[in-house]
Design an enzyme around this catalytic site. Structure first.
Site, short mmCIF file in Angstrom:
data_model
loop_
_atom_site.label_atom_id
_atom_site.label_comp_id
_atom_site.label_asym_id
_atom_site.label_seq_id
_atom_site.Cartn_x
_atom_site.Cartn_y
_atom_site.Cartn_z
N GLU A 66 0.85 -1.20 0.00
CA GLU A 66 0.00 0.00 0.00
C GLU A 66 0.88 1.24 0.00
O GLU A 66 1.29 1.74 1.02
CB GLU A 66 -0.94 0.00 1.20
N ASN A 77 -12.41 6.65 1.66
CA ASN A 77 -11.34 7.19 2.49
C ASN A 77 -10.10 7.49 1.65
O ASN A 77 -9.64 6.64 0.87
CB ASN A 77 -10.98 6.21 3.62
N THR A 109 -2.34 8.75 6.93
CA THR A 109 -1.33 8.57 7.98
C THR A 109 0.02 8.13 7.43
O THR A 109 0.98 7.98 8.18
CB THR A 109 -1.83 7.54 9.01
N ARG A 116 -20.50 17.68 -10.51
CA ARG A 116 -19.85 17.88 -11.81
C ARG A 116 -18.52 17.13 -11.94
O ARG A 116 -17.95 17.09 -13.02
CB ARG A 116 -19.61 19.39 -12.05
N LEU A 166 -7.56 9.52 12.09
CA LEU A 166 -7.63 8.06 11.99
C LEU A 166 -6.31 7.49 11.48
O LEU A 166 -5.69 8.05 10.56
CB LEU A 166 -8.75 7.65 11.05
N HIS A 215 -14.76 5.00 9.83
CA HIS A 215 -14.22 5.39 8.54
C HIS A 215 -15.29 5.80 7.54
O HIS A 215 -15.06 6.70 6.72
CB HIS A 215 -13.40 4.23 7.94
N HIS A 251 -5.57 6.40 -1.91
CA HIS A 251 -4.80 7.59 -1.53
C HIS A 251 -4.56 8.43 -2.78
O HIS A 251 -3.43 8.76 -3.14
CB HIS A 251 -3.49 7.19 -0.85
N ASP A 268 -8.28 -3.07 7.47
CA ASP A 268 -7.25 -2.03 7.59
C ASP A 268 -6.70 -2.01 9.01
O ASP A 268 -6.40 -0.96 9.57
CB ASP A 268 -7.80 -0.66 7.20
#
Length: 384
Positions: free
Chosen positions: A127, A215, A138, A223, A303, A247, A191, A270
């Site tokens: 990830e 998230n 984070t 739009r 978080l 979340h 992300h 997660d």
């Protein structure tokens, strides 16, 4: 051959009542009526429900250890054991944004654990660090960087293990995504601040799914559909979601479940090191993360992963979101198995499938788990 007798057995398609699950070694034989159990058979009584073991494709830690802090085979094995108390019988250990050396050590750790016979380890989820800085969450900003040829060559070499990669598609070219996908990497968007068109281009190039929907990704607006809109509009990709009550709003989970084709929404935890342990805090990137009111937060209150296992996600999806129980169970087992191209081996209790099983009560408290037929009784269960 032995039999697990239960009040309810969910085989991945439907519930069977007052039946038994026949197991031969490490594989399922099938569900039989209790009256068809041979008189001299070995029978284990399982009050409650039997279902396919849960499969978690986003597991940062568990059992008191965090993958980034110690990327070795002992860590991933301990993570797998820790998550069995949550009903999770198979995981994709997840290494978040870090140095290239840490990522390479993590892939080696997974390969070693699998070679040593840890059946719960399915592969690796990398990830990051190829993210949009504004959506890093984070993840350490010092680790975020662009995807280059050396990264692609290394990732493409991971043919001995199943590998999942989360990246921001706006920071990768279509050709890069295509090369990775053709090499067997399960490329997912996360992300990311990508616009709808950028995500669609990535989907055409081989993007397989989306990591923790809503998230750390560009939202759906009137739009500009963004990454969220592209995910909900996709007919073929898989979507992971964190159902922990922190979340994602329950209505947002319901909307995703209604928009996506059946079989494409899967639960992920997660999770960090606290799952399957007595820990209430840990250190990530040198920063202390603590459990506060059921969620993991850093010093600023943001978080930082989750404190749940997949049994918690199933319970929340059933009781707070309102999704039918059998669909919640599929979202935690069958659908992630299909995402990983393992739908013919895991995620169901049909004949020939690996004997990965969870035994739980009405509140999703886990009593027992089996991985490839190997039993583990959990401390709070009636069979412990």
């Amino acid at each position: 051959m032995h039999y697990l007798k239960a009040a309810r057995i969910f085989d991945g398609d439907a519930f069977h009542y007052h039946s038994a699950l026949a197991i031969n070694g490490d594989h399922i034989v099938g569900v039989v009526a209790t009256e068809d159990i041979p008189a001299d058979a070995a029978v284990i009584s399982c009050p409650g429900t039997l279902a396919p073991g849960f499969i978690d494709v986003q597991v940062n830690g568990g059992g008191g250890v965090l993958f980034n802090n110690a990327p070795n085979a002992t860590t991933v094995t301990q993570m797998a054991v820790g998550h069995r108390s949550a009903g999770t019988t198979a995981i994709m250990p997840t290494i978040i944004s870090d140095t290239a050396a840490v990522h390479r050590a993590a892939a080696q750790a997974v390969a070693e654990a699998r070679a040593a016979g840890c059946a719960s380890i399915l592969g690796i989820h990398i990830e990051g660090p190829f993210f949009d800085m504004a959506k890093r969450g984070t993840h350490n900003p010092d680790m975020i960087r662009a995807l280059d040829d050396e990264d692609i060559a290394w990732l493409s070499s991971l043919t001995a293990i199943k590998a999942m990669l989360t990246l921001a598609p706006e920071h990768a070219t279509a050709d890069q995504i295509r090369v990775l996908s053709d090499a067997g990497i399960l490329v997912c968007a996360g992300h990311t601040d990508a616009v709808y068109e950028q995500v669609n281009d990535a989907l055409e190039a081989g993007l397989r799914g989306f990591t923790h929907l809503y998230n750390a990704m560009s939202p759906l607006t009137s739009r500009s559909p963004g990454t969220v809109g592209a995910a909900l509009d996709s007919a073929h990709s898989w979507v992971g979601i964190i159902a922990d009550g922190h979340h994602v709003h329950p209505a947002s989970i319901r909307i995703a479940q209604r928009c996506l084709p059946r079989g494409k929404l899967m639960l992920v935890s997660d999770s960090m090191s606290t799952v399957g342990s007595d820990e209430t805090s840990f250190t990530l990137y040198g920063e202390k993360i603590e459990v506060h009111e059921g969620k993991l937060v850093n010093a600023e209150g943001a978080l930082a992963g989750s404190a749940i296992g997949l049994n918690d996600a199933v319970r929340y999806s059933r009781d707070s979101v309102g999704i039918a129980e059998e669909e919640c169970l599929r979202m935690a087992s069958r659908y992630p198995a299909e995402f990983l191209d393992l739908g013919d081996q895991l995620g169901s209790l049909h004949s020939g499938y690996r004997a990965d099983i969870v035994h739980f009560d009405a509140e999703l408290k886990v009593y027992d788990t089996w991985v490839a037929g190997n039993h583990l009784s959990h401390i709070h269960g009636p069979n412990s």
